[in-house]
Each structure stands twice: as structure tokens, then as C-alpha cells.
Design a protein around this motif. Structure first.
Motif: not given
Length: 368
Positions: A214-217, A251-257, A291-299
Motif C-alpha cells: 500500500s505504501c509504494d508501487d 491484498v489483491l485489491n491493492v495490487i490491482c492499483d 467487485v472492486s478488483i473486477l472493476w479495476k481489471l476492466w476499467r
């Protein structure tokens, strides 16, 4: 007339015989032994005694008397085991965390012969974790302490590795600077990944990784290169425990950023079916993250193949139910946007199928 057995307050002869016989039976002996094993309750630790123990540990640490430190730490361990929460609370209020962390910090940079003392300190320290940012715990974030924690994270003993993971989780929650300091140490990221794979302290390691990515890419990309996405997918598929599944999805949701993280997630054929499956199956948090991960992967990928894949495994029906049962506003907006685009994809598929069938039948003669 005085009866013989009533004179001088005596008992009947046969009464004495029976009494002697009863005491010699195995049942009587067993009852006697049980009575002997009953222990009186131990006296709780007083604040004065607790303060004295902590002060003795601090003084022994300052003099670098590791043998004396080991004795005091072992005594603290026994006190907690004997009276549980009462002694734990008393020791906490009188500075035990500060004394233990000072001891760990002082001996972290010393010879390997004193590793046993540090393992014992770490083991006792975990009795008071998680902490509400107790004063003195920042000493575990020094360079020497973090290096020692990483060594323990890669140790052969499973309990030592577990204690190290729990402690690291607490240290990096204090300040972000400890995240950067930790991830710069060789073997730190690898150790956290290995603990997840070995199921030693999965929850603590997942939370530590979550705070790190969450801190750094760059830190997130480092974990992705180590195979974090594939490991999480495997855990979601095989682990039925609710709390573990929730942490994996967080964790997966943050990784998708992270761009590299999204690419790795999209390459994994298990992810989209697993995300759809976990909607409304685990908890509200798991549904929000899915839902957030699916949205990020598509958007963020800008491609419809994610939607097509989700459509095939029942995402349309699941998202409809999400809107019907209710959810938080952000999840509702993302679910609505996904539904609109899933419906568009479904209409396009139906139109394509109709065109294909009409093209195949265009040379067939009509019957009147």
C-alpha cells in the motif's frame, strides 16, 4: 449401666477396623492423592513487583548481561502463563513492552550465541501483540532490530518465523519509514512470501504484505515478481477460512492499483472465476473487494475480455443480487457500471450469434 464401647468416649472395636480397612482401599488412596494435588490459587502480581521486574531487565540490558536477561525474560514468561490476563495487564501497565524491546534492540547487533535470548524475548513479546501503538515499540524498527527480525523470518524453526511475522506486522504499522527500511533488507520480502506458502503465519504475513504494497508501487512490483498473485489465487481456491480469504482479496485489491500487478492478475486464468465465486459467498468485505478488483481489471485495462470472461461464469446474476441486497455506495456504483457493460457485452454476443445463424441459413429454401 455403661456399655463397654461407650466408656471413656471410645469407639466400637469394629468401627476402628472398618475405618482402617477403608483407608487401605485403592479408592481411598486415590481420593487422598487427589486431595494432595489441589493447589492453592497463586497470588496475582502486584504493580510494585511488576515494576521491579521490568527495572531489573532494563538494568541487566544496560550492562549487557545476557544470562541475567534470559532469566528475567523466562520469569516474565512463567508469570504470564501462571495467572494469564491479570499478570499480563499488570506487566503491560508497568512498562514490560519497553523493557523487552530495549533488550531486543541492545542484543540484536551482538554475536549469534545470544540468538536464543532474542528468540525468547520475541516469544514473550507476542503475548502483548497486537498493540495499540504502545510506547517503546518503535525500538523494534531500528536497523539492527529489523535485520534480526528478517533473520528470524527465514529461520528453520516454524514458531520463530511466526513470531517474527507477527512482530513485523506491528512494526510497519507504526510508521511508513519502517516499511521502506524493511523491504530494503535482503530476504525480507522473500521471507514473508515463504511464510504464506508454508502456512506458518499466513494472516500476519498477509497483513504485513498489505501494509507494504500500500505504501509504494515499487514495493508492490517487488512482491509481484516473487509470485504473490499466483500464491494468493491458490490460497483463495484452497483455503476455506473466512479471515484468510478476506485478507487475500484485500491484498489483491491493492495490487490491482499497480500496473505490473494488474498485468500479472490478468494473465492468471483463475482470478476472474474465483472473484465471481466469492461475491456474496464469504462476507461483505470479500464482496466489496471482489467487485472492486473486477472493476479495476476492466476499467484500467480498457478491454472487454475481462467482462466476457466474467459473463461466462455468472457475474451478471451475482451483481444483480448485490444491488438488490444492498451494499456501500462505492461498491454500488462499481457494480452498476459493471452491470451496464456486462449487459452491453451480452447484447453484442446475442447479436453476433443471430448474424452467424442467419448467414448459415441464407441459402436454405423457404417452404410455403
Amino acid at each position: 449401666m455403661v456399655l463397654p464401647w461407650r466408656s471413656r468416649g471410645g469407639k466400637r472395636p469394629n468401627q476402628l477396623t472398618i475405618s482402617d480397612a477403608e483407608t487401605k482401599t485403592p479408592a481411598a488412596q486415590f481420593r487422598s492423592s487427589r486431595i494432595e494435588l489441589v493447589q492453592s490459587p497463586r497470588v496475582p502480581l502486584t504493580p510494585r513487583a511488576a515494576s521491579s521486574i521490568c527495572r531489573r531487565l532494563e538494568n541487566a540490558t544496560a550492562r549487557e548481561e545476557h544470562v541475567e536477561c534470559f532469566k528475567i525474560v523466562s520469569k516474565i514468561k512463567n508469570l504470564v502463563r501462571e495467572s494469564g490476563e491479570t499478570n499480563k495487564k499488570c506487566l503491560l501497565q508497568n512498562g514490560v513492552v519497553s523493557a523487552l524491546t530495549s533488550c531486543f534492540q541492545r542484543f540484536s547487533s551482538t554475536r549469534e550465541e545470544q540468538a536464543r535470548l532474542l528468540e525468547e524475548v520475541l516469544s514473550v513479546l507476542t503475548y502483548w501483540l497486537p498493540l495499540s501503538r504502545t510506547e517503546g515499540f518503535t525500538k523494534m524498527g531500528t536497523t539492527a532490530s529489523l535485520n534480526r527480525l528478517v533473520r528470524f523470518l527465514n529461520a528453520t524453526d516454524a514458531k520463530t518465523r511466526q513470531n517474527a511475522a507477527v512482530c513485523i506486522r506491528e512494526v510497519i504499522a507504526v510508521d511508513k519509514k519502517y516499511v521502506y527500511a524493511l523491504t530494503d533488507i535482503e530476504g525480507a520480502c522473500e521471507g514473508l512470501i515463504k511464510i504464506i506458502g508454508d502456512s506458518v503465519s499466513t494472516k500476519a504475513s498477509l497483513m504485513a504484505i498489505y501494509r507494504a504494497v500500500s505504501c509504494d508501487d515499487k514495493i508492490a512490483a517487488k512482491f509481484v515478481k516473487l509470485g504473490l498473485v499466483a500464491l494468493i489465487a491458490e490460497m483463495i481456491m484452497n483455503n476455506a477460512e473466512k479471515s484468510v480469504c478476506e485478507r487475500c482479496l484485500v491484498v489483491l485489491n491493492v495490487i490491482c492499483d499497480n500496473e505490473q500487478g494488474r498485468e500479472d492478475v490478468l494473465r492468471n486464468a483463475l482470478i476472474v472465476p474465483l472473484l465471481v465465486k466469492k461475491i456474496l459467498r464469504v462476507s461483505d468485505l470479500a464482496t466489496q473487494c471482489s467487485v472492486s478488483i473486477l472493476w479495476k481489471l476492466w476499467r484500467k485495462s480498457g478491454e472487454d475480455h475481462v467482462l466476457l470472461e466474467a459473463l461466462q461464469v455468472g457475474a451478471f446474476e451475482k451483481l444483480l443480487v448485490v444491488l438488490q441486497v444492498g451494499c456501500e455506495e462505492k461498491t454500488k456504483e462499481r457494480a452498476s457500471e459493471l452491470l451496464r457493460n456486462l449487459n452491453r457485452c451480452r447484447n453484442e454476443i446475442e447479436k453476433t450469434n443471430c448474424l452467424d445463424s442467419s448467414m448459415r441459413l441464407k441459402n436454405v429454401k423457404k417452404s410455403f
